[in-house]
Design an enzyme around this catalytic site. Structure first.
Site, PDB file in Angstrom:
ATOM      1  N   TYR A  29     -10.083  -0.071  11.574  1.00  0.00           N
ATOM      2  CA  TYR A  29     -11.345   0.377  10.958  1.00  0.00           C
ATOM      3  C   TYR A  29     -11.741  -0.493   9.775  1.00  0.00           C
ATOM      4  O   TYR A  29     -12.791  -0.296   9.201  1.00  0.00           O
ATOM      5  CB  TYR A  29     -11.250   1.848  10.519  1.00  0.00           C
ATOM      6  N   LYS A  30     -10.904  -1.465   9.398  1.00  0.00           N
ATOM      7  CA  LYS A  30     -11.244  -2.360   8.293  1.00  0.00           C
ATOM      8  C   LYS A  30     -12.054  -3.531   8.857  1.00  0.00           C
ATOM      9  O   LYS A  30     -13.166  -3.349   9.299  1.00  0.00           O
ATOM     10  CB  LYS A  30      -9.976  -2.765   7.546  1.00  0.00           C
ATOM     11  N   ARG A  83     -13.076  -4.373  -6.472  1.00  0.00           N
ATOM     12  CA  ARG A  83     -12.658  -5.098  -5.271  1.00  0.00           C
ATOM     13  C   ARG A  83     -13.863  -5.391  -4.379  1.00  0.00           C
ATOM     14  O   ARG A  83     -14.676  -4.502  -4.117  1.00  0.00           O
ATOM     15  CB  ARG A  83     -11.657  -4.197  -4.546  1.00  0.00           C
ATOM     16  N   ASP A 143       2.717  -5.620   8.037  1.00  0.00           N
ATOM     17  CA  ASP A 143       1.533  -4.777   8.087  1.00  0.00           C
ATOM     18  C   ASP A 143       0.322  -5.696   7.947  1.00  0.00           C
ATOM     19  O   ASP A 143       0.195  -6.417   6.947  1.00  0.00           O
ATOM     20  CB  ASP A 143       1.583  -3.735   6.957  1.00  0.00           C
ATOM     21  N   PHE A 149       0.858  -1.181   0.000  1.00  0.00           N
ATOM     22  CA  PHE A 149       0.000   0.000   0.000  1.00  0.00           C
ATOM     23  C   PHE A 149       0.899   1.237   0.000  1.00  0.00           C
ATOM     24  O   PHE A 149       1.838   1.319   0.797  1.00  0.00           O
ATOM     25  CB  PHE A 149      -0.874  -0.034   1.256  1.00  0.00           C
TER      26      PHE A 149
END
Ligand SMILES: *Cc1c(COP(=O)(O)O)cnc(C)c1O
Length: 400
Positions: A212-213, A359, A187, A116
């Protein structure tokens, strides 16, 4: 298969809008019903009534460690090795900086091209700030293992690729890094709450992630950082904030790190946001992550086979083997942005990642087989009737 899906379903815990099939919990988890009440109570009873006394009386000061332990249970980290705070970008910076100091003679930070971008940007900024001749070396994801050589100081990888869902083997890469004398930083942004993770077992030095995912802590929920137990009293915090000090309320003029992972705290924690996260974590108390994983894989397999059978214009962009995939499935399509917009207009929320990736995240806590089949029905209509080919779906918004 079906049984796995049933066992972990916790739909009643979430406040999902009617008519929405939410396939974007990999990017922002939905609102847990209990979070609303918890935040309201926290504001009323703690902030409102206790005022500054809340730091002691309501345990706000220990909250980053307390919540860290709860997150740690979901990623195979022992108590006392995880602490909450800041954002994931900041935690990447802290972890890599601390890792570099552990191997002062080496100059290469290795990562992959699927990582990312913020992780890479933070490393680029750190390299500039340190100005000691460090190099960020990027290789293709499949080439990472072979690229770990005696020059590599730090291996920084995101386990699950945000675009394709491709998943690195944490155990084998961590072992390789260790054998080569490099420091491993994982990560877990797309892993925590999605796939079984054994942090202690893999032996890595550091791990970071967000909440928050898949963990459903809400927009702005704090990140976490893990430091292996034997290293925690030795790592040098690059962001030497007062709440990572050994005695913040001694107000010493010189920094002296706290013992353990607490030294990775920086400043005042987001107390209100963490109240929401604590409520979100309650949902996880009854979840077996390996059952969740089986359910996720089952949903993904249904999705892939249905889309491939009914929507030939979409090309699978995720690994076909479930074992090499996280908890998302991506399809490539030239007009993917518009197609996702057309799907969102019909209540099927996925997202788009440049250049052409559609996605879809699979979150068995609130998705079942019927949702997945209904989502494919919508995808089929959007593609068959070219509903994406409409000017209203072409204009890109700031967040895709
Ligand atoms: C989501 C994500 C981030 C986000 O970082 P923030 O600082 O929380 O905005 C960082 N890294 C990875 C790998 C991610 O998936």
């Amino acid at each position: 298969m079906r049984k796995g899906v049933q066992v972990v379903l916790k739909k009643e815990f979430f406040d999902l809008p009617t008519g929405v099939i939410y396939l974007d919990g990999n990017s922002l988890g939905p609102l847990p019903k209990a979070a609303q009440a918890r935040v309201a109570a926290m504001m009323q009873d703690e902030w409102g009534q206790m005022l500054i006394r809340g730091w002691n009386a309501a345990g706000w000061m220990e909250q980053p460690a307390r919540v860290g332990d709860r997150v740690g249970r979901l990623i195979g980290a022992p108590a006392g090795t995880v602490v909450m705070g800041d954002t994931l970008s900041v935690k990447v910076y802290q972890a890599v900086a601390a890792a570099l100091n552990m191997v002062p003679e080496r100059r290469v930070i290795l990562s992959d091209r699927g990582n990312f971008p913020t992780d890479l940007y933070m490393v680029q900024g750190l390299i500039q700030a340190l100005d000691r001749g460090y190099e960020l070396r990027l290789v293709e994801p499949a080439a990472v293992a072979d690229a770990i050589d005696a020059d590599v100081a730090v291996v920084l990888l995101t386990q699950v690729d945000y675009r394709t869902g491709r998943m690195h083997d944490m155990a084998s890469i961590s072992a390789q890094a260790q054998d080569a004398g490099a420091v491993m930083v994982w990560d877990l942004a797309h892993s925590a709450g999605a796939v079984p993770v054994d942090l202690e077992g893999c032996g890595c030095a550091f791990a970071v992630g967000c909440t928050y995912k898949y963990l459903n802590g809400g927009p702005g929920a704090p990140a976490f950082i893990y430091v292996r137990k034997d290293l925690a009293d030795r790592v040098e915090p690059v962001l030497a904030g007062w709440l990572g000090h050994d005695a913040p309320f001694a107000f010493d003029l010189d920094y002296r790190p706290a013992s353990g992972v607490g030294r990775m705290r920086v400043g005042t924690p987001p107390v209100i946001q963490m109240a929401a996260l604590e409520a979100a974590l309650d949902v996880w108390e009854a979840v077996d992550i390996s059952e969740l994983r089986s359910a996720s894989v089952a949903l993904q397999e249904i999705f892939i086979s249905e889309v491939e059978a009914r929507v030939p214009a979409l090309t699978l962009a995720s690994p076909r083997a479930a074992a090499h995939r996280g908890s998302q499935v991506s399809f490539a399509f030239e007009h993917g942005y518009a197609a996702i917009q057309a799907l969102i207009a019909r209540g099927v929320i996925g997202d788009f990642r440049s250049p052409d990736i559609m996605r879809f995240g699979f979150t068995p806590l609130y998705l079942d087989e019927a949702d997945v089949r209904a989502a494919v029905d919508h995808i089929e209509v959007v593609m068959r009737d070219r509903l994406w080919d409409n000017p209203v779906y072409q204009t890109r918004q700031a967040v895709t």
